[in-house]
Design a protein around this motif. Structure first.
Motif, PDB file in Angstrom:
ATOM      1  N   ASN A   2       0.897  -1.168  -0.033  1.00 18.57           N
ATOM      2  CA  ASN A   2       0.001   0.015  -0.172  1.00 18.57           C
ATOM      3  C   ASN A   2       0.953   1.101  -0.033  1.00 18.57           C
ATOM      4  O   ASN A   2       1.387   1.496   1.095  1.00 18.57           O
ATOM      5  CB  ASN A   2      -1.067   0.050   1.292  1.00 18.57           C
ATOM      6  CG  ASN A   2      -1.856  -1.192   1.087  1.00 18.57           C
ATOM      7  OD1 ASN A   2      -2.060  -1.573   0.145  1.00 18.57           O
ATOM      8  ND2 ASN A   2      -2.661  -1.302   2.508  1.00 18.57           N
ATOM      9  N   THR A   3       0.825   2.094  -1.223  1.00 23.87           N
ATOM     10  CA  THR A   3       1.917   2.979  -1.352  1.00 23.87           C
ATOM     11  C   THR A   3       1.075   3.974  -2.493  1.00 23.87           C
ATOM     12  O   THR A   3       0.366   3.574  -3.268  1.00 23.87           O
ATOM     13  CB  THR A   3       3.249   2.542  -1.577  1.00 23.87           C
ATOM     14  OG1 THR A   3       4.110   3.843  -1.777  1.00 23.87           O
ATOM     15  CG2 THR A   3       3.314   1.968  -2.887  1.00 23.87           C
ATOM     16  N   GLY A 157       1.765   6.302   7.899  1.00 21.70           N
ATOM     17  CA  GLY A 157       2.697   5.418   7.165  1.00 21.70           C
ATOM     18  C   GLY A 157       3.922   5.951   7.571  1.00 21.70           C
ATOM     19  O   GLY A 157       4.153   6.885   8.367  1.00 21.70           O
ATOM     20  N   THR A 159       7.942   7.122   5.448  1.00 23.29           N
ATOM     21  CA  THR A 159       8.802   7.321   4.236  1.00 23.29           C
ATOM     22  C   THR A 159      10.278   7.252   4.682  1.00 23.29           C
ATOM     23  O   THR A 159      10.555   6.838   5.909  1.00 23.29           O
ATOM     24  CB  THR A 159       8.460   8.451   3.416  1.00 23.29           C
ATOM     25  OG1 THR A 159       9.285   8.602   2.124  1.00 23.29           O
ATOM     26  CG2 THR A 159       8.819   9.774   4.421  1.00 23.29           C
ATOM     27  N   ARG A 190       7.578   8.897  -1.633  1.00 24.96           N
ATOM     28  CA  ARG A 190       6.505   7.939  -1.551  1.00 24.96           C
ATOM     29  C   ARG A 190       6.458   7.539  -0.207  1.00 24.96           C
ATOM     30  O   ARG A 190       7.259   7.473   0.719  1.00 24.96           O
ATOM     31  CB  ARG A 190       7.195   6.478  -2.344  1.00 24.96           C
ATOM     32  CG  ARG A 190       6.367   5.288  -2.340  1.00 24.96           C
ATOM     33  CD  ARG A 190       6.761   4.236  -3.044  1.00 24.96           C
ATOM     34  NE  ARG A 190       7.221   4.605  -4.662  1.00 24.96           N
ATOM     35  CZ  ARG A 190       6.131   4.428  -5.654  1.00 24.96           C
ATOM     36  NH1 ARG A 190       5.022   4.101  -4.971  1.00 24.96           N
ATOM     37  NH2 ARG A 190       6.364   4.848  -6.798  1.00 24.96           N
ATOM     38  N   ILE A 191       5.006   7.246   0.346  1.00 22.49           N
ATOM     39  CA  ILE A 191       4.762   7.000   1.603  1.00 22.49           C
ATOM     40  C   ILE A 191       4.458   5.357   1.406  1.00 22.49           C
ATOM     41  O   ILE A 191       3.720   5.025   0.373  1.00 22.49           O
ATOM     42  CB  ILE A 191       3.709   7.772   2.151  1.00 22.49           C
ATOM     43  CG1 ILE A 191       3.177   7.460   3.662  1.00 22.49           C
ATOM     44  CG2 ILE A 191       2.366   8.087   1.152  1.00 22.49           C
ATOM     45  CD1 ILE A 191       2.375   8.451   4.233  1.00 22.49           C
ATOM     46  N   PHE A 192       4.438   4.796   2.480  1.00 22.87           N
ATOM     47  CA  PHE A 192       4.204   3.234   2.746  1.00 22.87           C
ATOM     48  C   PHE A 192       3.260   3.302   3.776  1.00 22.87           C
ATOM     49  O   PHE A 192       3.542   3.706   4.954  1.00 22.87           O
ATOM     50  CB  PHE A 192       5.338   2.369   2.918  1.00 22.87           C
ATOM     51  CG  PHE A 192       6.313   2.306   1.704  1.00 22.87           C
ATOM     52  CD1 PHE A 192       6.440   1.457   0.754  1.00 22.87           C
ATOM     53  CD2 PHE A 192       7.359   3.364   1.714  1.00 22.87           C
ATOM     54  CE1 PHE A 192       7.032   1.618  -0.382  1.00 22.87           C
ATOM     55  CE2 PHE A 192       8.313   3.386   0.695  1.00 22.87           C
ATOM     56  CZ  PHE A 192       8.062   2.477  -0.342  1.00 22.87           C
ATOM     57  N   HIS A 194       2.173   1.136   5.884  1.00 23.83           N
ATOM     58  CA  HIS A 194       2.353  -0.015   6.642  1.00 23.83           C
ATOM     59  C   HIS A 194       3.114   0.452   7.869  1.00 23.83           C
ATOM     60  O   HIS A 194       3.708   1.577   8.248  1.00 23.83           O
ATOM     61  CB  HIS A 194       3.273  -0.891   5.846  1.00 23.83           C
ATOM     62  CG  HIS A 194       2.604  -1.421   4.556  1.00 23.83           C
ATOM     63  ND1 HIS A 194       1.553  -2.528   4.792  1.00 23.83           N
ATOM     64  CD2 HIS A 194       2.990  -1.147   3.270  1.00 23.83           C
ATOM     65  CE1 HIS A 194       1.272  -2.599   3.523  1.00 23.83           C
ATOM     66  NE2 HIS A 194       1.859  -1.973   2.594  1.00 23.83           N
ATOM     67  N   LEU A 279      13.485  -1.024  -0.342  1.00 20.50           N
ATOM     68  CA  LEU A 279      12.242  -0.044  -0.768  1.00 20.50           C
ATOM     69  C   LEU A 279      12.426  -0.009  -2.160  1.00 20.50           C
ATOM     70  O   LEU A 279      11.691   0.537  -2.758  1.00 20.50           O
ATOM     71  CB  LEU A 279      12.304   1.057   0.289  1.00 20.50           C
ATOM     72  CG  LEU A 279      11.698   0.527   1.431  1.00 20.50           C
ATOM     73  CD1 LEU A 279      11.694   2.048   2.266  1.00 20.50           C
ATOM     74  CD2 LEU A 279      10.383  -0.061   1.776  1.00 20.50           C
TER      75      LEU A 279
END
Length: 292
Positions: A2-3, A157, A159, A190-192, A194, A279
């Motif tokens: 999920n990003t 999330g 980064t 980009r952000i994750f 999780h 990543l």
């Protein structure tokens, strides 16, 4: 995973979930500030958030030829940057704490880097004011929190980022710690959505006159922390001042080492390039020292 990431194209804002079709990047137009509202509406559920984004605007395709006109943005950065708090914790890494020989503090020092204006992303220069002693980079995980309408912090999330510090000032006087951290820094676009990774490895390369002047590896992640992540966050958000509705927080968690620790000095014009292996992300920024 999920990003998502954000960018501008011809003065318009877009969000992409990294999907593509026929060689085109698929993205969705949004009005700055709208993503935070959709997160609230979705109760921070990624699947619902994504659905709301897709339903809110037509899908657009961006060909590879548009890449030079696309400008990457720090994830979820508010249009009113004064509503953003960029901060972090110092001396959190197990190696640093255990190798110091001193009794560890119950909690590490917290520092403020500035409002959202200090956040840069990949490809943007670091503009550092006149009078610094010795600058260093630090590859770190960055947690992103949002304060809801009830004053409750919500983890969105993580980064990755580069925490720029006047390490020379700290070495000369520990009381300079807070001032030495008031520098521009960078985060990935980009952000994750999780929990942060337990282990994250990478490389740091410093380029000078288009040649590698310094190279080393780094290791970060939750397993590298001397302190519990929950302990750090709970301590931070005890302050009502940091829990005002709508605030966005970017929190640097700490690094294991930097180029200064290894005898290298950064100078004006150096480009610091970080590679986060697991990543598949890179973050590169040129150092611009005012008055150098």
């Amino acid at each position: 995973m999920n990003t998502f990431f954000e960018f501008t194209y011809r003065n318009q804002h877009y969000i992409s979930f990294s999907h593509s079709r026929n060689g085109e990047l698929l993205a969705y137009h949004y009005v700055p500030g709208e993503l935070q509202k959709l997160l609230l509406r979705s109760n921070y559920n990624f699947s619902l958030f994504k659905q709301l984004v897709i339903e809110s605007t037509p899908e657009q395709g961006f060909s590879a030829t548009t890449s030079k006109e696309r400008v990457l943005l720090p994830p979820l950065l508010l249009p009113e940057k004064s509503g953003v708090i960029v901060s972090g914790f110092g001396l959190t890494n197990k190696k640093k704490v255990l190798s110091s020989g001193n009794t560890a503090n119950p909690t590490p020092a917290w520092f403020y880097k500035g409002p959202g204006h200090v956040l840069k992303t990949d490809g943007e220069p670091f503009n550092i004011e006149h009078g610094v002693t010795a600058i260093c980079e630090e590859a770190e995980i960055v947690l992103i929190y949002m304060i809801d309408t009830q004053g409750k912090p919500h983890y969105i999330g993580f980064t990755v980022g580069n925490d720029i510090t006047d390490i020379g000032a700290i070495k000369a006087s520990p009381t300079a710690f807070s001032y030495a951290k008031l520098k521009e820094c960078s985060v990935s676009e980009r952000i994750f959505l999780h929990p942060p990774p337990f282990v994250l490895t990478g490389t740091c390369n410093v380029f000078r006159n288009h040649q590698v002047a310094f190279s080393s590896t780094f290791e970060t992640g939750i397993d590298q922390l001397y302190y519990k992540q929950e302990q750090l966050i709970d301590m931070l958000f005890r302050s009502p001042a940091l829990r005002q509705t709508g605030l966005m927080h970017y929190i640097f968690l700490g690094a294991d080492q930097n180029s200064f620790d290894q005898g290298h000095s950064l100078i004006d014009g150096d480009t610091i390039s970080l590679r986060f292996n697991e990543l598949d992300l890179s973050l590169s920024n040129r150092l611009v020292l005012q008055g150098a």
